[in-house]
Design a protein around this motif. Structure first.
Motif, short mmCIF file in Angstrom:
data_model
loop_
_atom_site.label_atom_id
_atom_site.label_comp_id
_atom_site.label_asym_id
_atom_site.label_seq_id
_atom_site.Cartn_x
_atom_site.Cartn_y
_atom_site.Cartn_z
N SER A 1 51.36 30.15 34.59
CA SER A 1 50.77 30.65 35.82
C SER A 1 51.86 30.89 36.87
N GLU B 1 52.51 31.40 40.94
CA GLU B 1 51.87 31.13 42.23
C GLU B 1 52.86 31.41 43.34
N PHE C 1 47.45 33.16 43.12
CA PHE C 1 47.64 32.82 41.71
C PHE C 1 47.71 34.12 40.93
N ARG D 1 47.26 36.70 37.98
CA ARG D 1 46.18 36.84 37.00
C ARG D 1 46.56 37.77 35.86
N ASN E 1 48.05 41.60 39.04
CA ASN E 1 46.95 41.26 39.92
C ASN E 1 47.07 39.80 40.32
N ALA E 2 46.58 39.45 41.50
CA ALA E 2 46.59 38.07 41.96
C ALA E 2 45.28 37.78 42.69
N TYR E 3 44.99 36.48 42.78
CA TYR E 3 43.75 36.02 43.40
C TYR E 3 44.08 34.85 44.32
N ASP F 1 37.05 35.18 48.82
CA ASP F 1 37.94 35.49 47.71
C ASP F 1 38.75 36.73 48.05
N PHE G 1 41.48 39.50 46.48
CA PHE G 1 42.06 40.07 45.27
C PHE G 1 43.19 41.00 45.68
#
Length: 85
Positions: free
Chosen positions: A2, A4, A17, A19, A23-25, A65, A67
């Motif tokens: 992962s 971060e 984080f 993905r 892409n990150a979340y 959230d 994205f």
């Protein structure tokens, strides 16, 4: 593994984080002013790292959230060379 990173979107701190697929979340406090199209800045790297692609929130949740779409793989970034034209 992962990936971060801590970022700022406007004045809102967000922990992202990875993905996969660039892409990150992450999650921002629900009252934060985070909108699609906002620039995502990484203080540890000293430059923008992406754009907010979408924000999803629910009145039942304390967080929204976030994205993010990243134009580069942050796990492999060690040096950035900037040319001035």
């Amino acid at each position: 593994p992962s990936s971060e990173i801590d970022v700022r979107i406007g004045t809102s701190p967000v922990h992202l984080f990875g993905r996969g697929g660039q892409n990150a979340y992450g999650q921002a406090a629900r009252g934060s002013s985070v909108n699609s199209g906002d620039v995502v800045f990484a203080p540890s790297l000293g430059h923008p790292v992406g754009l907010v692609g979408a924000v999803a929130s629910s009145s039942a949740e304390a967080y929204q959230d976030v994205f993010v779409r990243l134009p580069e793989n942050l796990g492999g970034t060690s040096l950035v060379y900037v040319l001035s034209l």
